[in-house]
Scaffold this active site. Structure first.
Site, short mmCIF file in Angstrom:
data_model
loop_
_atom_site.label_atom_id
_atom_site.label_comp_id
_atom_site.label_asym_id
_atom_site.label_seq_id
_atom_site.Cartn_x
_atom_site.Cartn_y
_atom_site.Cartn_z
CB SER A 11 40.63 53.35 41.94
OG SER A 11 40.68 51.94 41.98
CG ASP A 77 36.02 43.12 38.22
OD1 ASP A 77 35.19 42.54 38.95
OD2 ASP A 77 36.75 42.52 37.40
CD GLU A 78 37.20 51.08 41.74
OE1 GLU A 78 36.21 50.75 42.41
OE2 GLU A 78 38.21 51.61 42.24
CG LEU A 79 43.54 48.79 36.80
CD1 LEU A 79 43.92 50.26 36.94
CD2 LEU A 79 44.68 47.89 37.28
#
Length: 539
Positions: A11, A77-79
């Site tokens: 990421s 959002d990924e985190l």
């Protein structure tokens, strides 16, 4: 065991994709580490769901923080989802701080502060519902940044003198190390483990800087080792090194037992095979060197007396602050009246009625409740097992696919045995082996082949006239033996039961027994036979 689509998920903000990110991805790939990285700047709803699925199917989640990270809503959002996966699916998260300090991430300062000021401006626009929704999202982002920064991780300026290429190799080394550390196998049906392991997890994760010891104690077959393995699997990645030393009591009986335990400990901690340790004193010196600068998780499984602890716990002051030691033992008084061995005590309790029914049924019927025509018989068997997982597992496996008549016979034997005689209850599983050859195969294994390679055992046993491959499969199906990386394993209670069967052949005259496995007995018998032969002039 979970099958992962990727070894690692990367990421990072797309803006650095052509520099550090590309080099890191290339280095991971060259090391044989299958890695997924998002290239798209914008992802639609369908792509977002696929991305979440990919995160769940990746074993290690690497998050690279740069000054541009918080400018990407997709990254934030990924985190959030990465940390949810860490908690829900126990994924290992590795934060990498490229050109920002962990404190900037934790407190959202520097370039991060400007990005969040911009996000907060959005509170002023839109409907009331939309403003509250946006406020909640920003709170989640901030909480995620604080949480991930608290995990520690790797900081470019603190590693490899700030050299990017060396830093990348350090990251690859950490990821590869995590992948190569095998997870321990636990029970096929670990019923009741989650509730019992909770307190141990809290202790392992309490952030203490002292060197703490926990003793997991209880009667044989109660599930101490399964509990310790589960706690180990859930936490070993949180330490700089870890080692699970199984069957300490059995191993220490061998002439080189303590040295072999030291060798395994060093191999586990150093991440490489240690071939030569010539004596215990040399092992002590090498262990001291290895553990003094590492935060270690060490498990000593099945410890029976103080001598087995001294080689490791005598070095307690050498362990790095924050290290944890778990000991499983049947001997509740192992640590009594000793300041040196002061530790936290955890007593393993028997399974309750619902848990007992579930685990017995899983082994006997392959489902969580007994068949209707076996319900009363099952409840009677469970009543006599007193919540001991090993007894429930072995008897359930032994009665699987058996007739009602066999069940009734087994139950009559159970009722004839006093409640505290677990070994005799386990003997029923031996008696249910209707083939004499399989019974003899079992007795040979518990005396001579526990811990040996399966192929080695098969070669010798076949040479003795056994059809051992078929026999081993029957014994495994009945849960009397286990295969662990092609080695034969037998629970200590099952081994005690088998050896007791042989001892009872001639309780006071070992030379009349069908098998002799203790070194001293063998030596005495051979010595006496030699003397007898000399007296009669044979030698």
């Amino acid at each position: 065991m979970t099958q992962f689509a990727y070894h690692a998920f990367l990421s990072l903000a797309t803006k650095i994709g052509m520099s550090f990110g590309d080099h890191l991805l290339s280095a991971l790939s060259n090391a044989g580490i299958r890695t997924f990285r998002v290239d798209e700047l914008e992802i639609d709803e369908k792509g977002c769901k696929e991305l979440q699925k990919t995160i769940q199917e990746s074993r290690i989640l690497v998050v690279v923080f740069t000054k541009e990270y918080t400018s990407s809503e997709r990254c934030l959002d990924e985190l959030v989802f990465i940390l949810e996966s860490k908690r829900a699916f126990r994924r290992f998260v590795l934060p990498v701080f490229y050109d920002v300090d962990p404190s900037e991430v934790r407190k959202q300062k520097g370039s991060f502060e400007q990005d969040f000021l911009m996000y907060e401006e959005r509170f002023k626009s839109g409907t009331e519902g939309r403003r509250l929704e946006w406020l909640q999202k920003v709170k989640e982002w901030k909480a995620a940044l604080t949480e991930v920064a608290d995990l520690g991780g790797m900081v470019l300026q603190n590693k490899s003198d700030g050299c990017e290429s060396k830093f990348i190799q350090e990251i690859v080394k950490v990821v590869a190390g995590k992948l190569n550390r095998a997870v321990l196998s636990v029970a096929l049906h670990p019923v009741g483990i989650d509730s019992r392991v909770r307190d141990i997890n809290l202790w392992l994760q309490d952030g203490s800087t002292s060197i703490d010891i926990m003793a997991i104690y209880g009667m044989g077959g109660i599930g101490k080792t399964t509990l310790a393995k589960t706690a180990y699997n859930l936490n070993f990645d949180k330490f700089d090194g870890s080692s699970f030393l199984a069957d300490v009591n059995k191993t220490s009986e061998r002439h080189d037992g303590l040295v072999s335990l030291q060798r395994q400990l060093l191999s586990n901690v150093l991440g490489k095979k240690v071939e030569k340790i010539y004596n215990v004193d040399e092992g002590v010196s090498k262990i001291q060197e290895a553990i003094r600068c590492r935060r270690i998780l060490l498990v000593l499984d099945d410890v029976d007396d103080r001598d087995q602890l001294n080689v490791v716990l005598g070095m307690r002051e050498w362990f790095y602050p924050g290290s944890k030691i778990i000991i499983t033992t049947r001997n509740q008084h192992l640590f009594d009246a000793s300041e040196v061995y002061r530790c936290k005590m955890y007593k393993v309790t028997p399974l309750n009625a619902q848990e007992s029914i579930r685990i017995f049924s899983l082994y006997a019927f392959g489902k969580e409740q007994p068949s209707e025509d076996h319900k009363d018989l099952s409840e009677n068997v469970i009543l006599h097992c007193k919540g001991i997982p090993l007894a429930l597992k072995v008897l359930g496996s032994s009665l699987c696919d058996r007739s009602i008549e066999v069940w009734q016979c087994a139950l009559r034997k159970l009722k004839a045995i006093p409640d505290n005689k677990i070994l005799e209850k386990l003997r029923i599983s031996y008696d249910l082996l209707l083939d004499d050859d399989v019974q003899n195969l079992f007795l040979d294994i518990v005396c001579f082949f526990v811990g040996k390679d399966k192929d080695y055992a098969v070669t010798i046993l076949d040479g003795c006239g056994f059809f051992s491959v078929v026999g081993l499969e029957i014994l495994s199906d009945r849960c009397l033996i286990e295969m662990d990386k092609d080695k034969l394993k037998v629970h200590s209670l099952i081994q005690d039961m088998g050896r007791e069967i042989i001892r009872l052949e001639s309780p006071w005259e070992p030379w009349k027994r069908s098998r002799v496995w203790r070194y001293r007995d063998s030596f005495n018998i051979l010595s006496e036979k030699t003397v007898t032969l000399l007296l009669f002039g044979v030698l």
